[in-house]
Design a protein around this motif. Structure first.
Motif, PDB file in Angstrom:
ATOM      1  N   PRO A  47      12.583  27.488  -4.299  1.00  0.00           N
ATOM      2  CA  PRO A  47      13.732  26.613  -4.555  1.00  0.00           C
ATOM      3  C   PRO A  47      14.480  26.188  -3.303  1.00  0.00           C
ATOM      4  CG  PRO A  47      14.179  28.874  -5.244  1.00  0.00           C
ATOM      5  CD  PRO A  47      12.719  28.798  -4.947  1.00  0.00           C
ATOM      6  N   ARG A  48      14.301  26.923  -2.197  1.00  0.00           N
ATOM      7  CA  ARG A  48      15.048  26.553  -0.996  1.00  0.00           C
ATOM      8  C   ARG A  48      14.132  26.109   0.134  1.00  0.00           C
ATOM      9  NH1 ARG A  48      18.835  31.547   0.148  1.00  0.00           N
ATOM     10  NH2 ARG A  48      19.522  30.175   1.823  1.00  0.00           N
ATOM     11  N   ALA A  49      12.829  26.104  -0.115  1.00  0.00           N
ATOM     12  CA  ALA A  49      11.901  25.771   0.972  1.00  0.00           C
ATOM     13  C   ALA A  49      11.986  24.307   1.363  1.00  0.00           C
ATOM     14  CB  ALA A  49      10.478  26.112   0.565  1.00  0.00           C
ATOM     15  N   GLU A  75      17.542  25.401   9.654  1.00  0.00           N
ATOM     16  CA  GLU A  75      18.052  26.663  10.189  1.00  0.00           C
ATOM     17  C   GLU A  75      17.578  27.847   9.341  1.00  0.00           C
ATOM     18  OE1 GLU A  75      22.256  26.364  10.612  1.00  0.00           O
ATOM     19  OE2 GLU A  75      22.135  24.977  12.304  1.00  0.00           O
ATOM     20  N   ASP A  76      16.276  27.884   9.124  1.00  0.00           N
ATOM     21  CA  ASP A  76      15.722  28.947   8.294  1.00  0.00           C
ATOM     22  C   ASP A  76      14.298  29.226   8.740  1.00  0.00           C
ATOM     23  OD1 ASP A  76      15.508  30.858   6.381  1.00  0.00           O
ATOM     24  OD2 ASP A  76      15.749  29.528   4.666  1.00  0.00           O
ATOM     25  N   HIS A  77      13.907  30.479   8.629  1.00  0.00           N
ATOM     26  CA  HIS A  77      12.516  30.841   8.848  1.00  0.00           C
ATOM     27  C   HIS A  77      11.704  30.497   7.606  1.00  0.00           C
ATOM     28  CE1 HIS A  77      14.482  33.437  11.889  1.00  0.00           C
ATOM     29  NE2 HIS A  77      13.339  33.287  12.545  1.00  0.00           N
ATOM     30  N   MET A  78      10.476  30.061   7.846  1.00  0.00           N
ATOM     31  CA  MET A  78       9.581  29.710   6.747  1.00  0.00           C
ATOM     32  C   MET A  78       8.266  30.470   6.891  1.00  0.00           C
ATOM     33  SD  MET A  78      11.170  27.302   4.940  1.00  0.00           S
ATOM     34  CE  MET A  78      12.495  26.102   5.142  1.00  0.00           C
ATOM     35  N   ILE A  85       7.670  28.927   2.347  1.00  0.00           N
ATOM     36  CA  ILE A  85       8.520  29.848   1.596  1.00  0.00           C
ATOM     37  C   ILE A  85       9.630  30.344   2.517  1.00  0.00           C
ATOM     38  CG2 ILE A  85       8.578  31.961   0.239  1.00  0.00           C
ATOM     39  CD1 ILE A  85       5.577  31.684  -0.146  1.00  0.00           C
ATOM     40  N   PRO A  86      10.895  30.036   2.227  1.00  0.00           N
ATOM     41  CA  PRO A  86      11.991  30.495   3.089  1.00  0.00           C
ATOM     42  C   PRO A  86      12.058  32.012   3.121  1.00  0.00           C
ATOM     43  CG  PRO A  86      12.729  28.808   1.547  1.00  0.00           C
ATOM     44  CD  PRO A  86      11.380  29.222   1.098  1.00  0.00           C
ATOM     45  N   ALA A  87      12.131  32.551   4.320  1.00  0.00           N
ATOM     46  CA  ALA A  87      12.238  34.000   4.443  1.00  0.00           C
ATOM     47  C   ALA A  87      13.508  34.514   3.784  1.00  0.00           C
ATOM     48  CB  ALA A  87      12.212  34.398   5.923  1.00  0.00           C
ATOM     49  N   SER A  88      14.569  33.692   3.766  1.00  0.00           N
ATOM     50  CA  SER A  88      15.832  34.118   3.186  1.00  0.00           C
ATOM     51  C   SER A  88      15.775  34.220   1.666  1.00  0.00           C
ATOM     52  CB  SER A  88      16.949  33.145   3.585  1.00  0.00           C
ATOM     53  OG  SER A  88      16.628  31.825   3.161  1.00  0.00           O
ATOM     54  N   SER A  89      14.759  33.578   1.041  1.00  0.00           N
ATOM     55  CA  SER A  89      14.658  33.613  -0.415  1.00  0.00           C
ATOM     56  C   SER A  89      13.803  34.775  -0.916  1.00  0.00           C
ATOM     57  CB  SER A  89      14.078  32.294  -0.938  1.00  0.00           C
ATOM     58  OG  SER A  89      12.727  32.161  -0.536  1.00  0.00           O
ATOM     59  N   ASP A 144       5.724  41.499  -0.639  1.00  0.00           N
ATOM     60  CA  ASP A 144       5.546  41.526  -2.089  1.00  0.00           C
ATOM     61  C   ASP A 144       6.026  40.220  -2.721  1.00  0.00           C
ATOM     62  OD1 ASP A 144       4.452  44.043  -2.098  1.00  0.00           O
ATOM     63  OD2 ASP A 144       6.374  45.055  -2.324  1.00  0.00           O
ATOM     64  N   GLY A 145       7.103  39.661  -2.154  1.00  0.00           N
ATOM     65  CA  GLY A 145       7.600  38.390  -2.665  1.00  0.00           C
ATOM     66  C   GLY A 145       6.616  37.255  -2.428  1.00  0.00           C
ATOM     67  N   ILE A 146       5.949  37.253  -1.263  1.00  0.00           N
ATOM     68  CA  ILE A 146       4.949  36.238  -0.970  1.00  0.00           C
ATOM     69  C   ILE A 146       3.782  36.361  -1.943  1.00  0.00           C
ATOM     70  CG2 ILE A 146       3.296  35.437   0.756  1.00  0.00           C
ATOM     71  CD1 ILE A 146       5.264  36.263   2.904  1.00  0.00           C
ATOM     72  N   ALA A 147       3.346  37.589  -2.183  1.00  0.00           N
ATOM     73  CA  ALA A 147       2.255  37.811  -3.139  1.00  0.00           C
ATOM     74  C   ALA A 147       2.642  37.321  -4.527  1.00  0.00           C
ATOM     75  CB  ALA A 147       1.896  39.302  -3.178  1.00  0.00           C
ATOM     76  N   HIS A 148       3.921  37.487  -4.894  1.00  0.00           N
ATOM     77  CA  HIS A 148       4.400  37.028  -6.201  1.00  0.00           C
ATOM     78  C   HIS A 148       4.335  35.505  -6.296  1.00  0.00           C
ATOM     79  CE1 HIS A 148       6.613  37.346  -9.964  1.00  0.00           C
ATOM     80  NE2 HIS A 148       7.481  36.443  -9.518  1.00  0.00           N
ATOM     81  N   VAL A 149       4.716  34.810  -5.220  1.00  0.00           N
ATOM     82  CA  VAL A 149       4.668  33.350  -5.209  1.00  0.00           C
ATOM     83  C   VAL A 149       3.221  32.868  -5.331  1.00  0.00           C
ATOM     84  CG1 VAL A 149       5.067  31.310  -3.786  1.00  0.00           C
ATOM     85  CG2 VAL A 149       6.820  33.080  -3.934  1.00  0.00           C
TER      86      VAL A 149
END
Length: 518
Positions: A263-265, A339-342, A358-362, A368-373
């Motif tokens: 949602p924020r990427a 201004e975000d890591h991706m 995928i924004p690192a902040s999200s 594990d979050g990356i695997a979920h996406v």
């Protein structure tokens, strides 16, 4: 450099130019080279006390790499200013087994040239220095951090080079490096010993240069590549109907990615296109922290570490976790405007590649979050991906899709970073004289664009050049509102009127009239 002293006069070249000639006499060019020798490398450096060479990983006696005829170096003018510490300014040097004294000689010469050139043109960087045996191509990547390409001239290997193409290589490798590692100056400030910067440069630039490997030597672009353009994206060769069909499906994928996965990427400040438009910038930032609180390793794209996983996602090496075992690395980019890591996730299905940011902040749980996406993408969007790939495959015209009978051409839109050209197999049918003439014409166009940029950086000058080559071929260049068209027509018996008419027809049919005179 912006002043004429950095280029040999065009009148000394093998054809008659119809663009304005440079006004600097040849003795200025020669004097610049000799004075640079006095200013940079005439005095042998004092190597005692000797700097620590443990980071270099090379012997001092090997000269095997010196015969390759090409050297690439990165150095920092703010470092190594004390006598006996000259080696400290060298951040990267290719070939790696080049003797230290020769490296210092090359860097000293380059530093002398830069210093001398600034006397005449303090506001413009030195770009090219031509000597009898070498071409020196300069690029100031960051403040006081220079990248230099030194090419040995050899009449026997058809190495007629275009300086702007060589400088483009330096610009490209720096752009890619900063995308994954951040500015070189930031790395130097983070670790003043420069061990971190040297390590990253040695790994990344060496991997980049491997693209030019030809046996044991590097094969740079020559005049035979005059209808190619590095740093651009090839236009898609599908019909309007297919493009509209694909647009509907990709819109669904895009909407799904924005609303469900990241949602924020793709925020209003980020770039959502498959290529970067003019004015946008992407830089790698500091490494992010993983879910267990430890700093993750920085992850450049290295060829030998890339592989395609069973799930279709491209992975880069792996790291070991006590909980999950081997975990693939995901590259980290820094988007300056957002201004975000991706995290960059790359998914491949047959002939289609999808880049997912995928924004690192999200991410709450790191890997594990990356695997979920990834799991959600495969479960909910896989059918749309298959549909898009099928439509694109059916609509793709093949390698010869951009071939136009009777024409050998290249169309470039620098603003959008896209290009279109005759297929390589067709370009090889041109004679050597045609390719040489076109390469020289492109070099003059590069010089003319540089002059226009210095006089008015906000204005694109329109001009047209048409030259009759030695083999009676017509070599043509047209620049209109920033767009560029280069063309070679080998119907030698035809007139200038034929050449002009041919360009007009091509422009009306394939360029929406962008280069028409009406």
């Amino acid at each position: 450099m912006g002043s004429p002293v950095t280029h040999a006069p065009l009148a000394s070249r093998n054809h008659q130019s119809i663009l304005p000639l440079l006004t600097a006499p040849s003795f200025i060019h020669l004097s610049l080279f000799r004075l640079s020798l006095l200013g940079g490398a005439a005095r042998p450096p004092d190597l005692s006390p000797s700097p620590d060479l443990s980071w270099w990983g090379m012997g001092l006696s090997s000269a095997a790499g010196a015969g390759e005829g090409l050297q690439v170096c990165v150095f920092d003018l703010r470092r190594g200013q004390e006598e006996g510490q000259e080696l400290d300014k060298i951040l990267f040097f290719h070939p790696s087994d080049c003797p230290i004294l020769l490296q210092l000689s090359v860097i000293g010469l380059c530093e002398g040239i830069i210093t001398f050139a600034r006397i005449f043109s303090p506001d413009d960087d030195c770009e090219v220095i031509e000597s009898e045996k070498h071409s020196h191509v300069f690029y100031q990547a960051e403040a006081d951090i220079w990248m230099v390409l030194v090419v040995e001239k050899n009449k026997d290997n058809e190495s007629t080079l275009r300086c702007s193409a060589l400088q483009g290589i330096l610009k490209e490798v720096h752009s890619l490096f900063t995308m994954f590692h951040g500015p070189i100056r930031t790395l130097l400030d983070r670790q003043p010993s420069a061990e971190l910067a040297r390590g990253h440069l040695r790994t990344f630039v060496t991997d980049y240069l491997s693209d030019f490997n030809s046996g044991k030597k590097l094969q740079l672009p020559t005049f035979r590549d005059c209808l190619k353009e590095r740093g651009t994206v090839q236009m898609l060769t599908i019909s309007r109907e297919v493009a509209l069909e694909v647009q509907d499906d990709t819109l669904n994928l895009f909407t799904y990615a924005v609303l469900r996965l990241t949602p924020r990427a793709l925020s209003s400040n980020a770039n959502s296109w498959s290529y970067l438009r003019k004015g946008t910038s992407v830089h790698a930032g500091p490494t992010s922290s993983s879910s267990n609180g430890t700093a993750s390793v920085e992850r450049p794209l290295q060829r030998e570490k890339l592989y395609r996983g069973k799930d279709g996602f491209v992975a880069i090496g792996s790291t070991t976790s006590e909980v999950r075992g081997a975990v693939p690395w995901v590259p980290i980019l820094w988007f300056q405007q957002a201004e975000d890591h991706m995290h960059l996730c790359v998914y491949q299905h047959k002939n289609i590649t999808i880049l997912l940011l995928i924004p690192a902040s999200s991410l709450i749980n790191g890997d594990d979050g990356i695997a979920h996406v990834k799991k959600h993408l495969l479960e909910n969007a896989s059918q749309n991906i298959v549909t898009v790939e099928q439509k694109l495959s059916r609509g793709w015209g093949g390698e010869n899709a951009y071939h136009v009978a009777g024409y050998r051409y290249m169309l470039v839109d620098p603003d959008r970073k896209v290009s279109r050209a005759s297929p390589p197999g067709k370009v090889t049918t041109l004679s050597k004289d045609s390719l040489l003439s076109l390469n020289r014409l492109r070099e003059e166009i590069d010089l003319e664009k540089s002059r226009v940029k210095r006089s008015d950086s906000c204005h694109d000058k329109d001009f047209e050049v048409c030259i009759r080559a030695k083999n009676n071929a017509w070599v043509i260049a047209k620049v209109t509102r920033g767009r560029e068209l280069y063309m070679a027509l080998e119907k030698g018996g035809e007139t200038l009127l034929y050449a002009s008419t041919a360009v007009e027809k091509f422009s009306n049919r394939y360029c929406e009239g962008a280069f028409s005179t009406d």
